[in-house]
Design an enzyme around this catalytic site. Structure first.
Site, short mmCIF file in Angstrom:
data_model
loop_
_atom_site.label_atom_id
_atom_site.label_comp_id
_atom_site.label_asym_id
_atom_site.label_seq_id
_atom_site.Cartn_x
_atom_site.Cartn_y
_atom_site.Cartn_z
NE ARG A 153 -6.42 7.47 7.04
CZ ARG A 153 -6.92 6.53 6.33
NH1 ARG A 153 -6.56 5.43 6.38
NH2 ARG A 153 -7.61 6.57 5.40
CD GLN A 210 -5.43 10.46 3.32
OE1 GLN A 210 -6.29 9.34 3.75
NE2 GLN A 210 -4.29 10.39 3.48
NE ARG A 249 -4.76 6.53 0.79
CZ ARG A 249 -5.46 5.97 1.49
NH1 ARG A 249 -6.11 6.62 2.37
NH2 ARG A 249 -5.83 4.56 1.34
CD GLU A 276 -3.01 3.62 -1.11
OE1 GLU A 276 -3.70 4.78 -0.61
OE2 GLU A 276 -2.03 3.35 -0.54
CG HIS A 312 -8.68 7.90 -1.47
ND1 HIS A 312 -8.38 7.36 -2.72
CD2 HIS A 312 -8.25 6.92 -0.68
CE1 HIS A 312 -7.81 6.21 -2.62
NE2 HIS A 312 -7.71 5.85 -1.50
CG PHE A 366 -2.42 0.08 1.08
CD1 PHE A 366 -3.05 -0.82 0.24
CD2 PHE A 366 -2.98 1.01 1.54
CE1 PHE A 366 -4.41 -0.68 0.00
CE2 PHE A 366 -4.52 1.16 1.13
CZ PHE A 366 -5.16 0.24 0.37
CG LEU A 378 -12.03 4.91 -1.65
CD1 LEU A 378 -11.47 6.28 -1.43
CD2 LEU A 378 -11.70 4.27 -0.44
CG HIS A 381 -10.52 8.69 2.13
ND1 HIS A 381 -11.56 8.00 1.97
CD2 HIS A 381 -9.42 8.06 2.74
CE1 HIS A 381 -11.20 6.80 2.03
NE2 HIS A 381 -9.92 6.64 2.62
C1 LIG Z 1 -14.63 4.04 1.57
C2 LIG Z 1 -13.80 4.02 2.72
C3 LIG Z 1 -12.66 3.23 2.72
C4 LIG Z 1 -11.54 3.21 3.64
N1 LIG Z 1 -10.54 1.99 3.61
C5 LIG Z 1 -9.79 2.04 4.65
C6 LIG Z 1 -8.65 1.04 4.46
O1 LIG Z 1 -8.43 0.38 3.72
N2 LIG Z 1 -7.65 0.93 5.31
C7 LIG Z 1 -7.82 2.05 6.52
O2 LIG Z 1 -7.12 1.84 7.54
N3 LIG Z 1 -8.68 2.90 6.43
C8 LIG Z 1 -9.67 3.12 5.36
N4 LIG Z 1 -10.61 3.87 5.53
C9 LIG Z 1 -10.69 4.72 6.78
C10 LIG Z 1 -11.40 4.34 7.78
O3 LIG Z 1 -12.25 3.27 7.36
C11 LIG Z 1 -11.80 5.17 9.00
O4 LIG Z 1 -11.08 6.14 9.04
C12 LIG Z 1 -12.21 4.33 10.14
O5 LIG Z 1 -13.05 3.63 9.87
C13 LIG Z 1 -12.94 5.27 11.28
O6 LIG Z 1 -13.43 4.62 12.29
P1 LIG Z 1 -13.94 5.24 13.74
O7 LIG Z 1 -14.11 4.07 14.61
O8 LIG Z 1 -13.04 6.20 14.03
O9 LIG Z 1 -15.49 5.64 13.21
P2 LIG Z 1 -16.60 5.12 12.47
O10 LIG Z 1 -16.51 3.68 12.09
O11 LIG Z 1 -16.85 6.11 11.27
O12 LIG Z 1 -17.65 5.03 13.51
C14 LIG Z 1 -18.22 6.31 13.85
C15 LIG Z 1 -19.22 5.94 14.77
O13 LIG Z 1 -19.58 6.96 15.59
C16 LIG Z 1 -21.11 7.26 15.50
N5 LIG Z 1 -21.43 8.44 15.67
C17 LIG Z 1 -21.05 9.67 15.14
N6 LIG Z 1 -21.71 10.88 15.58
C18 LIG Z 1 -22.22 10.38 16.59
C19 LIG Z 1 -23.20 11.00 17.56
N7 LIG Z 1 -23.51 12.62 17.48
N8 LIG Z 1 -23.93 10.44 18.26
C20 LIG Z 1 -23.79 9.11 18.43
N9 LIG Z 1 -23.11 8.33 17.62
C21 LIG Z 1 -22.38 9.10 16.69
C22 LIG Z 1 -21.62 6.64 14.21
O14 LIG Z 1 -22.66 6.10 14.31
C23 LIG Z 1 -20.57 5.56 14.22
O15 LIG Z 1 -21.22 4.19 14.87
C24 LIG Z 1 -11.44 4.05 4.61
C25 LIG Z 1 -12.64 4.90 4.52
C26 LIG Z 1 -13.56 5.01 3.79
C27 LIG Z 1 -14.62 6.06 3.62
#
Ligand SMILES: Cc1cc2nc3c(=O)[nH]c(=O)nc-3n(C[C@H](O)[C@H](O)[C@H](O)COP(=O)(O)OP(=O)(O)OC[C@H]3O[C@@H](n4cnc5c(N)ncnc54)[C@H](O)[C@@H]3O)c2cc1C
Ligand code: SF4
Ligand code: SF4
Ligand code: FES
Lengths: 248, 605
Positions: free
Chosen positions: B414, B233, B308, B252, B235, B120, B249, B379
């Site tokens: 990142r 970021q 990126r 990558e 993407h 990656f 998306l 992203h």
């Molecule tokens: C399409 C895509 C592909 C990706 N691919 C990769 C990858 O291959 N590798 C990698 O390392 N990263 C990748 N990323 C980035 C990564 O997926 C995210 O940064 C990561 O999943 C975020 O996780 P998190 O636990 O911080 O939040 P999230 O998984 O976004 O969870 C947020 C949570 O907070 C809750 N929430 C938000 N606001 C509130 C509120 N006011 N009250 C109550 N609940 C709330 C939501 O309901 C959710 O449950 C990708 C991102 C995208 C969009």
């Protein structure tokens, strides 16, 4: 740009009716785009559940022209242009409002299934060894995005409302993923037979037809599970399937 | 006002990878845990992650170890990372990934039966454990299925509107449930924010409706500091056509498997501009780049796999200079590998099943025969809540943050795959330390005034229904997104950012007249109205921080100051609410790095 007519179910707790809307559509639009546009233009409080808009989260399940589908993966171009697009909530679950249903039953059912129980690690560093060929089959089941469209379409739940007695195709897939997991050592066959009601499935394959992930629910998950729990007297369908397969 | 009240030792807000991992750890420590999320369980953004989770397991290349991963992360972040977090992350990620396997995750395998890892961008060795291109699904489902058996109360489809505080520490949170629109009060000794990102502040984004920067704004409003908000970021590869899927998306992983970028003249333009600090690690020819993607340990990576920020700007340049594709992107071609690989079509479908599916279903394109059109999409936000590297506690006592809503690990940019590992490593740490904090501190009292005021604010949009000058929440959100896209996007100037700040002030004034019709039950218009304030807060934080950083670095590129400065590496931009209620911008020095870590970086230059 052309304007297309839509009929969307509006109402709460099951009471309500289809209402007519019209909105402009452009190339490549999916049903969810149209719903959002209608929301922004003329129905600010139209309830719809969605998250990813990319077919990955399984939130936007509903029925389009009577067929259980993901709203975000259904292109308008693929629907007949000579009549309105009808959008209704899933039928197998209690209705909340407009296109949203209460799917919490699914979460309760899942908790009742014996969770993953691994054998002791293979290597001193606490890890296991598995071949790709051993995990291929289970990876198919683990593609499930929990959209519950298969639950919605299964007549045991949809028409016969046997939610108390039958876990439904989604959780047979889940049980299969655990039972066939190369590391898992728990035995779920007794539960499958009694508490999970696998015998209610009569292999109509409707669930496989609607699965957006293309999981071969009936052939790859349910039938092998039925074979595990089989007792021809108790489950004639599985017994028959086995017989037929042995002959071919 | 009417509300239901519950009490937990630790309240985790957000059920993505970070929140679930935190909740599991806090429950394991014996705390009573509540887990709140805006959507259904298992639908958080983490489910969308595709490419993989970065961890120096060294299963594919035994030259890898935590030191190399640490150095890669710091280089990618342009040295304004919180080095302590980068160190902990690199050291602990392998154990966190193995733990997932013990909880039932099934990663793709190496020939000798271990977890397979892929190449990656910015990672020196194949480092991303993955499951085809649906790694996030595997991760969230594993955590969810394990978590619900660990004893925690899950409150689904419940949105937190405000954090409650008492005398400078956190005391709980207040929100509403979507289904019925009823208010909920959560009392808690410790709160963990794991709410994800802010991508919905932009028009073209890979992010879902949930990404309105809630956690950032909740923390800011409660008095905590945010850091690095200028680093957004973009993407390089999002879908550009048809219009309704713009921004979705394209992983990558496509480039990791040998996909190449070409402009309308058929040229692999990424070879034209290779940054000095990456030259030694980048392939000199197309041939060498191809060998790298096929696992040749002596080959260097193709320039498509540069960081990126850089790839996104190169694409933007091609488009601006008239060498773009018909719909304003460039070509990403994986189909070409059939010249090199027998059975290429099958190989592509197996390695990139969801990409194959996505283009087939949404664009009517078969990626095994036809190049994709791609362009940059919003992203990820590197910036977020400023936390202590070890405990993940914010500057507000009792308030913790982990995952995308926290800052530090990624610095100015990142690396792909470093987010999923971030969620695991720091989710666990946040859960552990929040439980310890809860054990050591009695519950704080919650004044009824705070609750009343929050409830009243939430209902105001209904009171204005039917008034003549009412504003639509959908419309304001769209205008904000358009403005951020145009003025505070991939390439910025001082003038643009000043315009953005004025535009924001005007939108805020109009937002005071937002009205919603109807009822409180599952009313998306109401929810959109309530999200607006958070979007304004994070947008302002991005614009003000970007104005403060008078140089270009990582995800922050200023057309009027295109160079990196030496001074820029010495500070992080921090914003917090000032005494007058306005946003205060401060520079905080980057802490000096211990000698051992500096040596690790030098040894892996
Ligand atoms: C399409 C895509 C592909 C990706 N691919 C990769 C990858 O291959 N590798 C990698 O390392 N990263 C990748 N990323 C980035 C990564 O997926 C995210 O940064 C990561 O999943 C975020 O996780 P998190 O636990 O911080 O939040 P999230 O998984 O976004 O969870 C947020 C949570 O907070 C809750 N929430 C938000 N606001 C509130 C509120 N006011 N009250 C109550 N609940 C709330 C939501 O309901 C959710 O449950 C990708 C991102 C995208 C969009
Ligand atoms: S095959 Fe079984 S589970 Fe699937 S729809 Fe038919 S009866 Fe239901
Ligand atoms: S098995 Fe298929 S249809 Fe059923 S919930 Fe999973 S993804 Fe949906
Ligand atoms: S919105 Fe995620 S599957 Fe449709």
């Amino acid at each position: 740009m052309t304007t297309r007519p839509f009929r969307i179910f509006r109402g709460a707790s099951g009471a309500g009716a289809l209402r007519e809307y019209a909105t402009e559509v452009s190339e490549g639009m999916v049903v969810l785009d149209a719903v959002h546009q209608i929301q922004a233009e003329s129905a600010g409080d139209l309830a719809v559940r969605w998250n990813c808009k990319a077919g990955k989260c399984g939130s936007c399940s509903a029925e389009v022209n009577g067929v259980p589908r993901l709203l975000c993966m259904t292109r308008l171009e693929d629907l007949p242009a000579d009549r309105p697009v009808t959008i209704e909530p899933m039928r197998a679950f209690p209705h909340v409002r407009d296109l949203v249903t209460d799917v919490s039953w699914n979460y309760e059912v899942k908790r009742q299934i014996t969770p993953f129980t691994p054998r002791p690690p293979d290597a001193p560093d606490g890890t296991w060894r598995m071949q790709q060929s051993d995990v291929d089959r289970v990876q198919e089941f683990r593609k499930c995005i929990e959209c519950f469209l298969c639950q919605d379409t299964c007549h045991v739940l949809r028409d016969h409302r046997l939610h108390e007695a039958f876990v439904g195709p989604r959780f047979l897939v889940h049980a299969a993923a655990l039972e066939m997991h190369p590391l898992d050592v728990a035995d779920r066959t007794a539960d499958l037979r009694k508490a999970h009601g696998i015998g209610y499935c009569n292999i109509t394959k409707c669930c496989t037809t609607v699965c957006p992930e293309g999981i071969r629910i009936t052939d790859n998950a349910i039938i092998p599970l039925k074979e595990r729990v089989v007792d021809a007297l108790w489950d004639p369908v599985a017994g028959l399937a086995r017989l037929v397969r042995r002959r071919t | 006002m009417d509300h239901q009240a519950v009490e937990h030792d630790v309240l985790v807000i957000g059920a993505g990878g970070a929140g679930l991992r935190a909740a599991i750890e806090a429950a394991a420590a014996g705390a009573s845990v509540g887990l709140v999320c805006k959507s259904l369980l298992g639908k958080a953004h983490t489910v969308m992650a595709e490419g993989g989770v970065a961890a120096a397991l060294a299963n594919v290349d035994d030259r890898d170890d935590w030191r190399v991963h640490f150095a890669d992360t710091m280089r990618g972040g342009q040295y304004v990372n919180n080095w302590r977090m980068a160190e902990l992350h690199a050291r602990e990620a392998p154990a966190r990934v193995r733990e997932l396997e013990a909880w039932g995750a099934l990663f793709d395998r190496t020939p000798d039966g271990r977890i397979l890892q892929r190449n990656f961008g910015g990672h020196r060795y194949p480092r991303l454990a993955h499951v085809g291109d649906r790694t996030g699904l595997e991760m969230i489902r594993t955590l969810q299925d394990h978590g619900v058996h660990q004893g925690m109360d899950v409150h689904m489809e419940c949105t937190i509107l405000t954090l409650l505080t008492d005398g400078g520490r956190v005391a709980g949170a207040f929100g509403y449930d979507r289904e019925r629109g009823r208010f909920r009060l959560f009392r808690a000794r410790a709160v963990v924010l794991a709410t994800g990102g802010i991508g919905r502040a932009y028009r073209i984004t890979s992010n879902s409706w949930e990404y309105t920067g809630d956690g950032h704004a909740l923390a800011y409003d409660a008095g905590a500091e945010l850091q690095d908000m200028e680093f957004v970021q973009f993407h390089p590869t999002g879908m550009v056509w048809p219009p309704s899927v713009r921004g979705i998306l394209v992983t990558e992983g496509v480039r990791g498997e040998g996909g190449v970028l070409r402009n309308s003249e058929g040229r692999r333009f990424m070879f034209d501009d290779i940054p000095e600090n990456y030259r030694a690690q980048t392939a000199a020819s197309e041939e060498e780049g191809w060998r790298y993607t096929q696992g040749d340990r002596d080959a260097r990576r193709p320039p498509e796999l540069l960081t990126r920020d850089h790839v996104a700007r190169c694409i933007l340049r091609e488009v601006r200079e008239g060498r773009g594709s018909p719909h304003g992107g460039v070509y990403l071609d994986i189909a070409w590998i059939r010249e090199r690989l027998p059975g290429a079509a099958e190989h592509i479908r197996r390695k990139l099943p969801s990409m194959y599916h996505q283009f087939k279903e949404l664009a009517g394109i078969d990626i095994t025969t036809t190049p994709m059109e791609v362009g940059p999409t919003t992203h990820y936000i590197m910036g977020g809540i400023r936390v202590d590297g070890d405990s993940q506690m914010s500057t507000l006592p009792g308030l913790f943050a982990a995952g995308e809503c926290a800052a530090g690990l990624h610095g100015a940019n990142r690396l792909g795959g470093n987010s999923l590992s971030d969620l695991l490593v720091f989710g666990k740490r946040a859960g552990e330390h929040a439980a310890a904090w809860a054990g050591a501190h009695p519950p704080a009292p919650i004044g009824p005034d705070q609750v009343e005021a929050a409830a009243r604010r939430a209902l105001e949009p209904f009171d204005r229904a039917g008034s003549g000058d009412a504003e639509s929440p959908y419309r304001l959100q769209q205008e904000l997104q358009g403005m951020m896209q145009d003025e505070v996007g991939i390439v910025r100037t001082e003038g643009q950012m000043r315009r953005a700040l004025e535009g924001l002030a005007a939108l805020r004034r109009r937002a005071a007249r937002v009205a919603v019709e109807g009822h409180r039950e599952y009313n998306p218009g109401w929810h959109a109205a309530l999200d607006l304030a958070n979007l304004f807060t994070v947008s302002e934080a991005v614009a003000r921080s970007a104005l403060e950083r008078e140089e270009s670095r990582g995800g922050h590129f200023r057309d009027d100051r295109p160079e990196k400065t030496a001074e820029g590496a010495t500070f992080n931009v921090v914003v917090r609410r000032g005494a007058d209620g306005g946003m205060e911008v401060i520079r905080r020095p980057v802490a000096p790095m211990p000698q051992e870590l500096q040596e690790v970086i030098d040894a892996n230059a």
